[in-house]
Enzyme design. Structure first.
Site, mmCIF file in Angstrom:
data_model
loop_
_atom_site.group_PDB
_atom_site.id
_atom_site.type_symbol
_atom_site.label_atom_id
_atom_site.label_comp_id
_atom_site.label_asym_id
_atom_site.label_seq_id
_atom_site.Cartn_x
_atom_site.Cartn_y
_atom_site.Cartn_z
ATOM 1 C CD GLU A 1 0.273 -1.183 3.165
ATOM 2 O OE1 GLU A 1 0.487 -2.124 2.374
ATOM 3 O OE2 GLU A 1 0.503 -1.260 4.385
ATOM 4 C CE LYS B 1 -10.791 17.807 2.412
ATOM 5 N NZ LYS B 1 -11.321 18.357 3.658
#
Ligand code: XMP
Length: 510
Positions: free
Chosen positions: A169, A366
């Site tokens: 990741e 976001k």
């Protein structure tokens, strides 16, 4: 909706796993490591990812998942600590590595794993671990090695178990996002192409149902989150949405006018402006400690908001733009990270106001909220604006906040923003703003000696505000900002540029 579930064992990177998957249009959610198997099953996942974490599987208090997760027949991917858990659980051997490994390593991929489909040969990967797998459990085989011999990936495809010692990741891991996508699509057979807009109709219907005909109050700050939440809620309940905007007197030049132009004039919402500048400035008089300022502003905000809300008799709910990272933080294992600044948002409101909460953005990051805003046809200027802290200019006037200092800061900040925008830099950076330093220094203007304030320019690039690098603005642009501020803003005779990264500095100066 198809999804992958991530069990969080406390790694600082867990959220990144979710973000990478979602960027690949795979919907996923994060649950605490010990989520009961019933809860896992109730979400009908296609597969599970066990995150990294700071513990050792041999610790007495080592976090472990509900033992039943291993017999669900779902594909499982263990990452770092997650890999060590799988090794331990299935009878392999895990032990302390000779040296803690932290940083980039060269990975050699051995043939045949579906996890590495389309990735050939050697890639650089990000390691961060103290323990390592010394011997894989029976039925497993090694699928990649780093440093020539270390066991860096293993699997048992018959049982659907896969594991990586490194962090796919993390941005530095080459093709890491591809590995996660291979797990979701190739191994878990996740077929959909999820987008935040897939939640749109569900979200709107959800708000309508939750409100049940009552009025919903929204503390509209004009920031991205509260704005998108308000637009969603307005689609659901129209006039029953009552927006309140508190003018703290600590806003930037034009903030209040922009709010009115977008929400009242363009969208036609009922928007109540509560002008409380005198109250805020009165309470901040003589206060110099940053944390005291934050506390006073937080409490005063709640007080003003509460008073306004009481004027709306049938209001039963409060709309909040809470995002997924805040939700995860409150449910997951807490890491050792200390509170460096007590961030003030309207987070303290519901407890005090005894109202129900409606949080339509609680599963979004976001960037996804921005995408959602775009599908709601909201203006780019609202969606792409830089973050502005709740306490506003009060934490950018260092020391005591006075009307005179605010006026100076507001003018300088307006100049800086105009120039950054004109030069095409606004969208390339995370935040750009001015800070007023409460020291005076000597200068010379015309034939006269001056003795005035200093303005510091702060401009940083960042992906999430957690770490940041100072922006390498062109000298010509810095020159223009500086000369305009000194000539146009009375009370300033010196401009400096902040060239510190975070860490060790923070983005704001207070
Ligand atoms: P720092 O200064 O901690 O800032 O590096 C990280 C991000 O958070 C914002 N910030 C705040 N936001 N209330 C807020 O709502 C606060 O008290 C506060 N302090 C900092 C800051 O602008 C940056 O985006």
């Amino acid at each position: 909706m198809d999804k992958i579930l991530i069990l969080d064992f406390g790694s600082q990177y867990t959220q990144l796993i979710a973000r990478r998957l979602r960027s690949a249009r795979v919907y996923c959610e994060i649950l605490p490591f010990n989520a009961p198997v019933e809860e896992i099953l109730s979400r009908s996942p296609r597969g599970l990812i066990l995150s990294g974490g700071p513990s050792s599987v041999y610790d007495k208090a080592a976090p472990r998942p509900d033992p039943a997760v291993f017999s669900l027949g779902l594909p499982v991917l263990g990452v770092c600590y997650g890999m060590q858990l799988l090794a331990h659980e299935y009878g392999g051997k895990v032990a302390k590595a000779a040296a803690r490994e932290y940083g980039l390593s060269g990975l050699k991929i051995l043939k045949g794993s579906r996890l590495f489909k389309g990735i050939n040969g050697s890639v650089s990967v990000w390691m961060s671990h103290g323990d390592e797998v010394k011997k894989v459990p029976a039925g497993f085989h090694v699928t990649a090695r780093a440093g020539g011999s270390d066991i860096s990936a293993m699997e048992n495809p018959e049982l659907g178990l896969y594991a990586l010692q490194f962090h796919p990741e993390v941005h530095h891991t080459e093709q890491g996002a591809k590995m996660l996508e291979n797990f979701a699509r190739g191994i878990c057979n996740y077929k959909e192409r999820w987008t935040p807009a897939s939640f749109l109709s569900e979200s709107i219907a959800g708000i309508k149902k939750a409100a049940g005909g009552h009025s919903v109050i929204c503390g509209l700050s004009g920031g991205v989150d509260s704005s998108v939440a308000a637009v969603l809620a307005h689609k659901a309940i129209g006039k029953k949405l009552r927006c309140i905007f508190v003018d703290t007197g600590l806003l930037r030049h034009g903030d209040r006018e922009r709010m009115l132009a977008v929400f009242r004039d363009k969208f036609g919402y009922g928007l109540k402006i509560a002008d409380a500048s005198a109250l805020f400035l009165g309470r901040l008089k003589g206060v110099t400690s940053p944390e005291r300022k934050r506390k006073i502003i937080g409490h005063t905000f709640i007080e003003v908001f509460d008073k306004e809300a009481k004027k709306i008799p049938d209001a039963a709910f409060l709309l909040q733009g809470t995002l997924y990272p805040d939700v995860i933080e409150s449910v997951s294992v807490k890491g050792p990270s200390a509170v460096i600044k007590s961030h003030h948002n309207v987070g303290g409101l519901p407890a005090k106001m005894k109202m129900g909460l409606i949080e339509p953005l609680r599963y979004f990051f976001k960037d996804e909220v921005r995408e959602l805003g775009r599908s709601l046809k909201m203006p780019e200027a609202v969606l792409m604006q830089h973050p502005f802290p709740g306490p506003g200019l009060a934490i950018r006037v260092l020391g005591e906040v006075t009307p005179e200092r605010l006026k100076i800061l507001r003018s300088a900040d307006r100049v800086m923003r105009e120039e950054i925008q004109a030069a095409g830099w606004y969208a390339r950076i995370w935040q750009a703003f001015c800070v007023l330093l409460p020291v005076r220094s000597v200068g010379v203007m015309g034939d006269e000696r001056s003795y005035e304030y200093t303005i510091a320019l702060r401009c940083v690039s960042s992906v999430d505000g957690m770490t940041a690098d100072w922006s390498k603005l062109p000298h010509g642009l810095l020159h223009k900002i500086s000369s305009r501020i000194v000539s146009e803003v009375r009370g300033v005779n010196r401009v400096v540029y902040d060239i510190t990264s975070k860490p060790p500095a923070t983005i704001e100066w207070e």
